[in-house]
Design an enzyme around this catalytic site. Structure first.
Site, mmCIF file in Angstrom:
data_model
loop_
_atom_site.group_PDB
_atom_site.id
_atom_site.type_symbol
_atom_site.label_atom_id
_atom_site.label_comp_id
_atom_site.label_asym_id
_atom_site.label_seq_id
_atom_site.Cartn_x
_atom_site.Cartn_y
_atom_site.Cartn_z
ATOM 1 N N GLU A 196 -5.176 -4.775 10.659
ATOM 2 C CA GLU A 196 -4.135 -4.370 10.945
ATOM 3 C C GLU A 196 -4.298 -3.381 12.307
ATOM 4 O O GLU A 196 -5.577 -1.723 12.225
ATOM 5 C CB GLU A 196 -4.267 -3.042 9.295
ATOM 6 C CG GLU A 196 -3.684 -3.522 8.215
ATOM 7 C CD GLU A 196 -3.883 -2.611 7.493
ATOM 8 O OE1 GLU A 196 -2.387 -2.420 6.854
ATOM 9 O OE2 GLU A 196 -4.220 -1.304 7.259
ATOM 10 N N SER B 93 4.167 -2.037 10.275
ATOM 11 C CA SER B 93 5.321 -1.863 10.147
ATOM 12 C C SER B 93 5.651 -3.804 9.969
ATOM 13 O O SER B 93 6.646 -4.288 11.417
ATOM 14 C CB SER B 93 5.540 -1.412 12.100
ATOM 15 O OG SER B 93 4.945 -0.517 12.473
ATOM 16 N N ASN C 85 0.418 -0.836 0.024
ATOM 17 C CA ASN C 85 0.003 -0.118 0.213
ATOM 18 C C ASN C 85 1.274 1.178 -0.107
ATOM 19 O O ASN C 85 1.482 1.421 1.463
ATOM 20 C CB ASN C 85 -0.403 -0.068 1.324
ATOM 21 C CG ASN C 85 -1.912 1.433 1.460
ATOM 22 O OD1 ASN C 85 -1.551 1.846 0.629
ATOM 23 N ND2 ASN C 85 -2.336 1.313 2.868
ATOM 24 N N HIS D 251 -9.838 1.375 5.125
ATOM 25 C CA HIS D 251 -8.621 1.221 5.856
ATOM 26 C C HIS D 251 -8.802 2.114 7.150
ATOM 27 O O HIS D 251 -9.012 3.010 7.135
ATOM 28 C CB HIS D 251 -7.167 1.847 5.117
ATOM 29 C CG HIS D 251 -6.021 1.618 5.218
ATOM 30 N ND1 HIS D 251 -5.365 2.814 6.535
ATOM 31 C CD2 HIS D 251 -4.603 0.940 5.189
ATOM 32 C CE1 HIS D 251 -4.416 2.611 7.013
ATOM 33 N NE2 HIS D 251 -3.598 1.354 6.085
ATOM 34 N N LYS E 202 0.343 4.688 -0.031
ATOM 35 C CA LYS E 202 -0.762 5.361 -0.127
ATOM 36 C C LYS E 202 -0.393 6.421 0.064
ATOM 37 O O LYS E 202 -0.638 6.449 -1.705
ATOM 38 C CB LYS E 202 -0.170 5.267 1.806
ATOM 39 C CG LYS E 202 -0.166 4.221 2.385
ATOM 40 C CD LYS E 202 -0.171 4.113 3.940
ATOM 41 C CE LYS E 202 -0.034 3.208 5.274
ATOM 42 N NZ LYS E 202 -0.298 3.749 6.175
ATOM 43 N N GLY F 179 3.079 2.049 10.575
ATOM 44 C CA GLY F 179 3.147 3.409 11.060
ATOM 45 C C GLY F 179 4.018 4.421 11.890
ATOM 46 O O GLY F 179 5.310 4.635 12.074
ATOM 47 N N GLU G 166 -6.840 4.461 8.081
ATOM 48 C CA GLU G 166 -6.841 5.592 7.812
ATOM 49 C C GLU G 166 -7.862 6.346 7.165
ATOM 50 O O GLU G 166 -8.185 7.657 7.900
ATOM 51 C CB GLU G 166 -5.180 6.432 6.926
ATOM 52 C CG GLU G 166 -4.407 5.798 7.497
ATOM 53 C CD GLU G 166 -3.051 5.442 6.855
ATOM 54 O OE1 GLU G 166 -3.482 5.474 5.341
ATOM 55 O OE2 GLU G 166 -2.300 4.806 7.409
HETATM 56 P P1 13P Z 1 3.330 0.435 8.129
HETATM 57 O O1 13P Z 1 3.924 -0.726 7.408
HETATM 58 O O2 13P Z 1 3.689 1.121 7.091
HETATM 59 O O3 13P Z 1 3.069 0.464 9.418
HETATM 60 O O4 13P Z 1 1.414 0.654 7.209
HETATM 61 C C1 13P Z 1 1.124 -0.579 7.489
HETATM 62 C C2 13P Z 1 -0.326 0.016 6.532
HETATM 63 O O5 13P Z 1 -1.034 0.672 6.927
HETATM 64 C C3 13P Z 1 -0.359 -0.789 5.418
HETATM 65 O O6 13P Z 1 -1.628 -0.811 5.029
#
Ligand code: 13P
Length: 253
Positions: A170, A216, A9, A98, A11, A176, A100
């Site tokens: 997640e 992560s 992803n 997601h 983003k 992150g 976010e």
């Molecule tokens: P990270 O791997 O940067 O922690 O992000 C995970 C994520 O949100 C994938 O959709």
């Protein structure tokens, strides 16, 4: 038999040229180095879907995914993108729900229910994300939160449609932050998710559903995570922006 999947992803990262460079590196490295049967999904931003799709054209191991879509088929929804549009540029997966999107764009389970329907209607596969916040985990609400995210957002689809669904666990506190869930924590939740699928569908559906871990994940912890019986791959954020790290994660099975 359920599929193993590693999805990147991206983003809101990369310019056009950077996206082109990254996808061609990943395509070449996957071709040269990956011998396992893991399916790779690359999820760039909307403007790059078409060119990323062209860059991987012909490589059966790699698919393109979008990071979101609108719930309606077409119409006066300025700035939005429909599932049909995604399909027309070679997309086969769509990340939905997601954290976010839930947090910054107020996407709730009801809206996600509609988005899941829209994606399935086009014959695309949702990667449906669920996860608890740190506060919820500390209050022992993890299973309760996940159960309602699944029930309200996803479990309305038919058995046949459910066969197209991928779930991504997640934990919000791991995204992150560099703070990965331990393999035991992740396994415990993945087993719980599989149990919910068995309860709402059947044992076969539970056994056949791919459940990804995200938060992560990196080349250093992927092997341990992927060795857990109910973890079928990863949804990778930061580490998917570097071809070497991403491909090393794919090779962790
Ligand atoms: P990270 O791997 O940067 O922690 O992000 C995970 C994520 O949100 C994938 O959709």
């Amino acid at each position: 038999m359920r599929k193993k999947i590693v999805a990147g992803n991206w983003k809101m990262n990369k310019t056009f040229d950077e996206a082109q460079a990254l996808v061609s590196e990943v395509v070449n490295m996957v071709q040269d180095e990956v011998n396992n049967d893991t399916e790779v999904v690359i999820c760039p931003s909307f403007p790059f879907l078409s060119s990323v799709s062209k860059a991987i054209n012909g490589n059966a191991k790699i698919q393109v995914g979008a990071q979101n879509c609108h719930q309606n088929e077409s119409g006066a929804y300025t700035g939005e993108v429909s599932a049909g549009m995604l399909k027309s540029v070679g997309v086969s997966y769509v990340i939905l729900g997601h954290s976010e999107r839930r947090q910054y764009f107020q996407e709730d389970n009801q809206l996600l229910e509609a988005k899941v329907k829209a994606v399935l209607k086009q014959g695309l596969k949702p990667i449906f994300c669920i996860g608890e916040s740190l506060e919820e985990r500390e209050q022992d609400l993890t299973f309760k939160v996940l159960e309602s995210q699944l029930k309200e957002g996803l479990f309305h689809v038919s058995n046949e449609e459910f066969a197209q669904v991928v779930i991504a666990y997640e934990p919000i506190w791991a995204i992150g932050t560099g703070k990965t869930a331990t393999s035991q924590q992740a396994q415990e939740v993945h087993a719980f998710i599989r149990e919910q699928i068995a309860r709402n569908y059947d044992a076969q559906a539970a056994a056949d559903t791919t459940i990804l871990y995200g938060g992560s994940a990196n080349p250093g912890n992927a092997k341990e995570l992927f060795s857990q019986p109910d973890i079928d791959g990863g949804l990778i954020g930061g580490a998917s922006l570097k071809s070497r790290d991403f491909v090393d994660i794919i090779k962790s099975f």
